[in-house]
Design a protein around this motif. Structure first.
Motif, mmCIF file in Angstrom:
data_model
loop_
_atom_site.group_PDB
_atom_site.id
_atom_site.type_symbol
_atom_site.label_atom_id
_atom_site.label_comp_id
_atom_site.label_asym_id
_atom_site.label_seq_id
_atom_site.Cartn_x
_atom_site.Cartn_y
_atom_site.Cartn_z
ATOM 1 N N MET A 1 0.837 -1.180 0.000
ATOM 2 C CA MET A 1 0.000 0.000 0.000
ATOM 3 C C MET A 1 0.887 1.250 0.000
ATOM 4 S SD MET A 1 -2.908 -0.924 2.795
ATOM 5 C CE MET A 1 -4.423 -0.307 2.115
ATOM 6 N N THR A 2 0.377 2.303 -0.569
ATOM 7 C CA THR A 2 1.113 3.553 -0.565
ATOM 8 C C THR A 2 0.904 4.267 0.765
ATOM 9 O OG1 THR A 2 -0.718 4.799 -1.508
ATOM 10 C CG2 THR A 2 0.815 3.759 -3.058
ATOM 11 N N PHE A 3 1.736 5.263 0.998
ATOM 12 C CA PHE A 3 1.642 6.008 2.247
ATOM 13 C C PHE A 3 0.301 6.727 2.343
ATOM 14 C CE2 PHE A 3 2.376 9.893 4.754
ATOM 15 C CZ PHE A 3 2.710 9.308 5.953
ATOM 16 N N VAL A 4 -0.164 7.271 1.237
ATOM 17 C CA VAL A 4 -1.437 8.003 1.248
ATOM 18 C C VAL A 4 -2.592 7.073 1.593
ATOM 19 C CG1 VAL A 4 -3.042 9.339 -0.166
ATOM 20 C CG2 VAL A 4 -0.593 9.724 -0.373
ATOM 21 N N SER A 5 -2.600 5.880 1.020
ATOM 22 C CA SER A 5 -3.687 4.950 1.342
ATOM 23 C C SER A 5 -3.574 4.448 2.778
ATOM 24 C CB SER A 5 -3.705 3.778 0.366
ATOM 25 O OG SER A 5 -2.503 3.051 0.444
ATOM 26 N N ASP A 6 -2.350 4.325 3.306
ATOM 27 C CA ASP A 6 -2.184 3.957 4.710
ATOM 28 C C ASP A 6 -2.720 5.048 5.632
ATOM 29 O OD1 ASP A 6 -1.058 1.538 4.125
ATOM 30 O OD2 ASP A 6 1.018 2.229 4.364
ATOM 31 N N VAL A 7 -2.475 6.312 5.279
ATOM 32 C CA VAL A 7 -2.953 7.421 6.103
ATOM 33 C C VAL A 7 -4.467 7.532 6.031
ATOM 34 C CG1 VAL A 7 -2.936 9.941 6.292
ATOM 35 C CG2 VAL A 7 -0.805 8.716 6.003
ATOM 36 N N MET A 8 -5.039 7.276 4.866
ATOM 37 C CA MET A 8 -6.487 7.396 4.704
ATOM 38 C C MET A 8 -7.258 6.217 5.293
ATOM 39 S SD MET A 8 -7.088 10.205 3.475
ATOM 40 C CE MET A 8 -6.312 11.531 2.631
ATOM 41 N N ALA A 9 -6.579 5.122 5.603
ATOM 42 C CA ALA A 9 -7.231 3.968 6.217
ATOM 43 C C ALA A 9 -7.621 4.320 7.650
ATOM 44 C CB ALA A 9 -6.296 2.766 6.203
ATOM 45 N N PRO A 10 -8.615 3.645 8.218
ATOM 46 C CA PRO A 10 -8.993 3.918 9.614
ATOM 47 C C PRO A 10 -7.802 3.736 10.555
ATOM 48 C CG PRO A 10 -10.642 2.551 8.567
ATOM 49 C CD PRO A 10 -9.495 2.661 7.603
ATOM 50 N N GLY A 11 -7.563 4.717 11.388
ATOM 51 C CA GLY A 11 -6.448 4.675 12.330
ATOM 52 C C GLY A 11 -5.124 5.067 11.716
ATOM 53 N N GLY A 12 -5.131 5.526 10.486
ATOM 54 C CA GLY A 12 -3.892 5.861 9.797
ATOM 55 C C GLY A 12 -3.308 7.199 10.183
ATOM 56 N N GLY A 13 -4.066 8.022 10.876
ATOM 57 C CA GLY A 13 -3.566 9.329 11.282
ATOM 58 C C GLY A 13 -2.392 9.254 12.231
ATOM 59 N N ILE A 14 -2.213 8.116 12.879
ATOM 60 C CA ILE A 14 -1.092 7.956 13.800
ATOM 61 C C ILE A 14 0.227 7.988 13.038
ATOM 62 C CG2 ILE A 14 -0.039 6.308 15.412
ATOM 63 C CD1 ILE A 14 -2.812 5.636 16.355
ATOM 64 N N LEU A 15 0.200 7.643 11.757
ATOM 65 C CA LEU A 15 1.413 7.697 10.946
ATOM 66 C C LEU A 15 1.907 9.120 10.742
ATOM 67 C CD1 LEU A 15 0.392 5.131 8.193
ATOM 68 C CD2 LEU A 15 1.930 4.750 10.113
ATOM 69 N N LEU A 16 1.026 10.101 10.902
ATOM 70 C CA LEU A 16 1.399 11.498 10.699
ATOM 71 C C LEU A 16 1.965 12.161 11.952
ATOM 72 C CD1 LEU A 16 -1.603 12.730 8.545
ATOM 73 C CD2 LEU A 16 0.708 12.193 7.787
ATOM 74 N N LEU A 17 1.988 11.475 13.065
ATOM 75 C CA LEU A 17 2.444 12.088 14.317
ATOM 76 C C LEU A 17 3.870 12.631 14.248
ATOM 77 C CD1 LEU A 17 0.821 9.847 17.048
ATOM 78 C CD2 LEU A 17 0.172 12.133 16.330
ATOM 79 N N PRO A 18 4.835 11.916 13.672
ATOM 80 C CA PRO A 18 6.179 12.509 13.592
ATOM 81 C C PRO A 18 6.204 13.802 12.780
ATOM 82 C CG PRO A 18 6.290 10.157 13.179
ATOM 83 C CD PRO A 18 4.842 10.523 13.227
ATOM 84 N N PHE A 19 5.469 13.847 11.679
ATOM 85 C CA PHE A 19 5.396 15.058 10.863
ATOM 86 C C PHE A 19 4.770 16.200 11.649
ATOM 87 C CE2 PHE A 19 2.793 17.682 8.002
ATOM 88 C CZ PHE A 19 3.812 18.265 7.253
ATOM 89 N N VAL A 20 3.680 15.930 12.346
ATOM 90 C CA VAL A 20 2.996 16.960 13.131
ATOM 91 C C VAL A 20 3.911 17.459 14.248
ATOM 92 C CG1 VAL A 20 1.042 17.378 14.674
ATOM 93 C CG2 VAL A 20 0.709 16.107 12.558
ATOM 94 N N ARG A 21 4.649 16.551 14.890
ATOM 95 C CA ARG A 21 5.566 16.944 15.955
ATOM 96 C C ARG A 21 6.654 17.878 15.427
ATOM 97 N NH1 ARG A 21 8.590 12.652 16.967
ATOM 98 N NH2 ARG A 21 6.816 11.420 17.619
#
Length: 93
Positions: free
Chosen positions: A1-21
């Protein structure tokens, strides 16, 4: 799966935590630097306070998620099945 589809999957927002930090840390650094430079001091002080609170809440969220993951990985026992007939025995609806 691509990163975008991983982020859009349920619970995928946790993958963005390092970027947000990183983004919030850069915001904190910029607001403190501008505060020290003397430009719009009260606004920069408030923004620095708010961004540090956001970093703190993000840290608390990450620690709670990590604790949940550790508890799920360490517990090999499952809860006994619930007998719905015993729970619903006294209900009249």
């Amino acid at each position: 799966m691509t990163f975008v589809s991983d982020v859009m999957a349920p619970g995928g927002g946790i993958l963005l935590l390092p970027f947000v930090r990183i983004v919030i840390t850069l915001l904190l650094i910029c607001t403190v630097a501008i505060f020290i430079a003397g430009v719009a001091r009260i606004h920069m002080a408030i923004l620095a306070f708010l961004s540090s609170g956001l970093l703190f809440s993000l840290w608390m969220f990450e620690s709670a998620v990590n604790n949940m993951k550790n508890n799920n990985n360490s517990s090999n026992t499952t809860a006994p099945p619930v007998d719905m007939n015993k729970q619903n025995a006294g209900k009249t609806d």
